[in-house]
Design an enzyme around this catalytic site. Structure first.
Site, mmCIF file in Angstrom:
data_model
loop_
_atom_site.group_PDB
_atom_site.id
_atom_site.type_symbol
_atom_site.label_atom_id
_atom_site.label_comp_id
_atom_site.label_asym_id
_atom_site.label_seq_id
_atom_site.Cartn_x
_atom_site.Cartn_y
_atom_site.Cartn_z
ATOM 1 N N ASN A 134 0.824 -1.217 0.000
ATOM 2 C CA ASN A 134 0.000 0.000 0.000
ATOM 3 C C ASN A 134 0.857 1.265 0.000
ATOM 4 O O ASN A 134 0.351 2.360 0.214
ATOM 5 C CB ASN A 134 -0.954 0.000 1.194
ATOM 6 C CG ASN A 134 -0.226 -0.032 2.539
ATOM 7 O OD1 ASN A 134 1.003 0.023 2.579
ATOM 8 N ND2 ASN A 134 -0.969 -0.128 3.615
ATOM 9 N N GLU A 141 1.613 4.356 7.388
ATOM 10 C CA GLU A 141 0.572 3.934 6.461
ATOM 11 C C GLU A 141 0.155 5.094 5.551
ATOM 12 O O GLU A 141 0.482 6.259 5.836
ATOM 13 C CB GLU A 141 -0.639 3.447 7.267
ATOM 14 C CG GLU A 141 -0.350 2.246 8.175
ATOM 15 C CD GLU A 141 -0.316 0.909 7.433
ATOM 16 O OE1 GLU A 141 0.168 0.855 6.282
ATOM 17 O OE2 GLU A 141 -0.768 -0.091 8.011
#
Ligand code: F6R
Length: 239
Positions: A134, A141
């Site tokens: 991702n 993140e």
């Protein structure tokens, strides 16, 4: 900022990185190394152990700083980062590194993050990173900005799934502690290790797409000494 991209065949990828790492530590024995865990570095660590056993590499005077760690996994869980790095590298070296800075899971997570940040703040020489599917680096993140501090983070569904399905965690961790993007960018050198076709798309986005917090790895391009070391399948979609 331009960055070097080394493209290697899949068969030589891990050996070459291990040999380069051995040479890097030979030139600077007391190097402070920030190291990740996961599938990407595992063959590199195996190759480095082989070199060390043969007497061709030594981390004996080096310091190792763990990049990130899951919160809430029970002692002995195979996915715990500190345990995994010990298992795959530290404990297999004939002479272990002078210091191994794990992330202290015995205290509350915010305190552990602050203490680990202080360790990293005193200087990282070379940081090795893997690339998340991702676009994360460490556990920064998507949504992590370039100035993200070292902190406790909530994990995305992708990262939670990887912890159980690929790393063997008994239960899915919901959070983790990671060195922040800002701290990582302070490292004197960064090597981004990427292998396998499944990383090709995200590597191309991170290096050739816009710099964006949707793919925190794209911020690495700001670093003056970024070296990307990809195997041919991972590099197959680069411009
Ligand atoms: C692990 C870490 C993660 C991984 C990334 C790639 O310490 O920081 O960012 O590097 O998720 O994982 P693998 O290597 O398992 O594909």
């Amino acid at each position: 900022m331009s960055h070097a991209v080394d493209v290697l065949s899949s068969s030589e990828w891990a050996d070459r990185i291990a040999a380069d790492l051995a040479a890097r530590v030979r030139a600077e024995p007391a190097l402070r190394l920030c190291l990740p865990t996961g599938e990407t570095p595992a063959p590199v660590y195996a190759a480095l152990v082989e070199l060390a056993v043969r007497g061709d590499a030594s981390l004996a005077s080096a310091e190792v700083v763990l990049l990130d760690e899951y919160v809430g996994l029970p002692e002995g869980d195979p996915a715990r980062g500190g345990d995994r790095l010990r298992r795959e590298l530290i404990d297999r070296l004939p002479s272990p590194p002078a210091v191994f800075h794990e992330i202290d899971l015995t205290t509350d997570p915010d305190t552990a993050a602050a203490r680990h940040d202080a360790v990293a703040a005193s200087g990282l020489g070379l940081t090795l990173l893997g690339l998340g599917l991702n676009g994360h680096i460490g556990l920064n993140e998507p949504g992590s900005t370039v100035d993200s501090p070292t902190r406790v983070v909530q994990l995305t569904a992708t990262s939670r799934g990887i912890a159980t399905d690929r790393y063997g965690a008994a239960a899915s961790p919901t959070s983790g502690i990671t060195l922040g993007v800002a701290r990582l960018l302070e490292s004197r050198e960064i090597w981004l290790l990427v292998n396998g076709e499944r990383k090709a798309e995200i590597l191309a986005r991170a290096l050739d797409g816009p710099e964006t917090d949707a793919y925190p790895a794209s911020f690495l391009r700001r670093h003056p000494a970024l070296r990307v070391i990809a195997d041919e399948p991972a590099a197959s979609r680069l411009a």
